[in-house]
Design a protein around this motif. Structure first.
Motif, short mmCIF file in Angstrom:
data_model
loop_
_atom_site.label_atom_id
_atom_site.label_comp_id
_atom_site.label_asym_id
_atom_site.label_seq_id
_atom_site.Cartn_x
_atom_site.Cartn_y
_atom_site.Cartn_z
N ALA A 192 0.84 -1.20 0.00
CA ALA A 192 0.00 0.00 0.00
C ALA A 192 0.87 1.25 0.00
CB ALA A 192 -0.94 -0.02 1.20
N HIS A 193 1.91 1.26 0.81
CA HIS A 193 2.76 2.44 0.89
C HIS A 193 3.51 2.67 -0.42
CE1 HIS A 193 6.53 4.65 1.82
NE2 HIS A 193 5.74 5.35 2.59
N VAL A 194 4.07 1.61 -1.00
CA VAL A 194 4.83 1.76 -2.24
C VAL A 194 3.91 2.23 -3.36
CG1 VAL A 194 6.36 0.63 -3.88
CG2 VAL A 194 6.41 -0.06 -1.50
N THR A 195 2.69 1.67 -3.41
CA THR A 195 1.72 2.06 -4.44
C THR A 195 1.35 3.53 -4.31
OG1 THR A 195 0.83 -0.20 -4.50
CG2 THR A 195 -0.58 1.57 -5.35
N MET A 196 1.11 3.96 -3.07
CA MET A 196 0.76 5.36 -2.84
C MET A 196 1.90 6.29 -3.24
SD MET A 196 1.54 8.02 -0.56
CE MET A 196 2.03 7.26 0.98
N MET A 197 3.13 5.95 -2.87
CA MET A 197 4.27 6.81 -3.19
C MET A 197 4.48 6.91 -4.70
SD MET A 197 5.65 8.11 -0.46
CE MET A 197 7.36 8.46 -0.79
N ARG A 198 4.24 5.82 -5.39
CA ARG A 198 4.39 5.85 -6.84
C ARG A 198 3.33 6.76 -7.47
NH1 ARG A 198 2.50 3.21 -11.43
NH2 ARG A 198 4.09 2.92 -13.06
N ALA A 199 2.07 6.61 -7.03
CA ALA A 199 1.00 7.46 -7.56
C ALA A 199 1.24 8.93 -7.22
CB ALA A 199 -0.34 7.00 -6.99
N ARG A 200 1.73 9.17 -6.03
CA ARG A 200 2.03 10.54 -5.61
C ARG A 200 3.11 11.16 -6.50
NH1 ARG A 200 4.15 11.85 0.53
NH2 ARG A 200 4.58 14.08 0.25
N ALA A 201 4.14 10.38 -6.81
CA ALA A 201 5.21 10.90 -7.67
C ALA A 201 4.72 11.13 -9.09
CB ALA A 201 6.39 9.92 -7.66
N LEU A 202 3.91 10.20 -9.61
CA LEU A 202 3.35 10.38 -10.95
C LEU A 202 2.50 11.64 -11.02
CD1 LEU A 202 2.35 6.68 -11.73
CD2 LEU A 202 3.89 8.08 -13.13
N ALA A 203 1.66 11.86 -10.00
CA ALA A 203 0.81 13.04 -9.98
C ALA A 203 1.64 14.32 -9.86
CB ALA A 203 -0.20 12.94 -8.84
N SER A 204 2.65 14.28 -9.01
CA SER A 204 3.50 15.46 -8.82
C SER A 204 4.27 15.80 -10.10
CB SER A 204 4.48 15.21 -7.67
OG SER A 204 3.80 15.00 -6.45
N LEU A 205 4.71 14.78 -10.80
CA LEU A 205 5.41 15.00 -12.07
C LEU A 205 4.47 15.63 -13.09
CD1 LEU A 205 8.01 14.61 -13.72
CD2 LEU A 205 7.17 12.32 -14.33
N ALA A 206 3.23 15.15 -13.15
CA ALA A 206 2.26 15.71 -14.08
C ALA A 206 1.95 17.17 -13.74
CB ALA A 206 0.98 14.88 -14.06
#
Length: 295
Positions: A192-206
């Protein structure tokens, strides 16, 4: 009378001073935050440094954080993946995989040797990871965990995505190839934590690229992955309570006012398509998005 030994002045002066006091005094630890910086070595190589209360942690910016290359591969994960791919392509579970010509090196107490052959059943995976090999994978994943936290602080979102995606591969490998159930489940709680961090980074990059629509799409995909995760472990009720979900929901709410007006029409179209396809889970997410957009 014997002569007094001569001091080895020049050789002693050239030795590296192991005392870190000067380094630590030049960079004070600040409690309650991730103290991180990029430094450059004399040869131009960049490293990440993290200031801890008791010292400084240094990691390579790319490759394995400690700079090692097990058997010439970037990581133990890459090494194991190469063995498993070879076994599945050529052996089809029919026999043991040959050990590479190179001498196995030690990773703690786990020699880097090919996983065990598992030819008992055609439906089984051809290889199984021993407990020692699983421990080596987990220990290595912790290195990448420390690095992607530091990278997020540095706003290096591309590398956060790289390292979190890589650690998800570790979780998949343990789930699919670990010999013992306890190793399969040993780090499942971190998904759950790794998935959230990945989505957070993808959103921040966008968002850095001024693409709020892509950012919200990344968040939606992350939340959907989290929902599937909780369903797979038989705890669907934990989805709404999850701190990881709450982090992504907070990001999404902050992004909604930044969407263009035309986004509402597109969301309605996606909602209609989801209903036609009977993807009610996605439909519910899209409906919530529509309701949160101001008129």
């Amino acid at each position: 009378m014997s002569e007094k030994p001569q001091a080895d002045g020049p050789k002693r002066a050239s030795r590296m001073n192991p005392d870190l006091t000067e380094l630590l005094q030049g960079w004070h630890y600040e409690p309650g935050k991730i103290n991180v910086r990029l430094i450059e070595s004399p040869d131009g190589t960049q490293f990440i440094q993290v200031r801890l209360d008791l010292g400084i942690l240094q990691m390579a910016l790319d490759g394995r954080p400690d700079g090692q290359r097990p058997e010439g591969y970037e990581s133990i994960l890459d090494l194991y993946e190469s063995w498993i791919e070879e076994a599945e392509r050529e052996n089809h579970g029919a026999g043991p995989l040959e050990t590479p010509d190179a001498e196995p090196i030690e990773q703690g107490d786990a020699p880097l040797e090919p996983p065990r052959s598992n030819s008992g059943s055609p439906s089984d995976s051809p290889l199984r990871l021993t407990h020692e090999q699983c421990v080596a994978l987990r220990d290595e994943a912790i290195q990448y965990y420390h690095r992607y936290l530091a990278l997020l602080t540095l706003e290096d979102y591309e590398r956060v995505i790289r390292d979190t995606t890589r650690n998800l591969r570790v979780l998949d490998m343990l789930e699919n190839y670990a010999e013992h159930d306890e190793d399969k489940q040993s780090v499942a709680h971190t998904r759950a934590h790794v998935t959230m961090m990945r989505a957070r980074a993808l959103a921040s990059l966008a968002m850095r690229d001024n693409e709020p629509k892509a950012a919200i799409h990344a968040i939606d995909e992350g939340m959907e992955a989290l929902r599937r995760h909780f369903e797979s472990i038989g705890h669907e009720e934990l989805f709404e309570q999850s701190s990881e979900v709450q982090v992504l929901q907070g990001m999404k709410q902050a992004l909604m006012p930044k969407l263009p007006v035309s986004q509402k029409a597109e969301l309605r179209k996606r909602l209609d398509e989801a209903v036609v396809q009977e993807n009610y889970r996605l439909a519910a997410i899209l409906r919530d998005e529509l309701n949160s957009i101001p008129d």
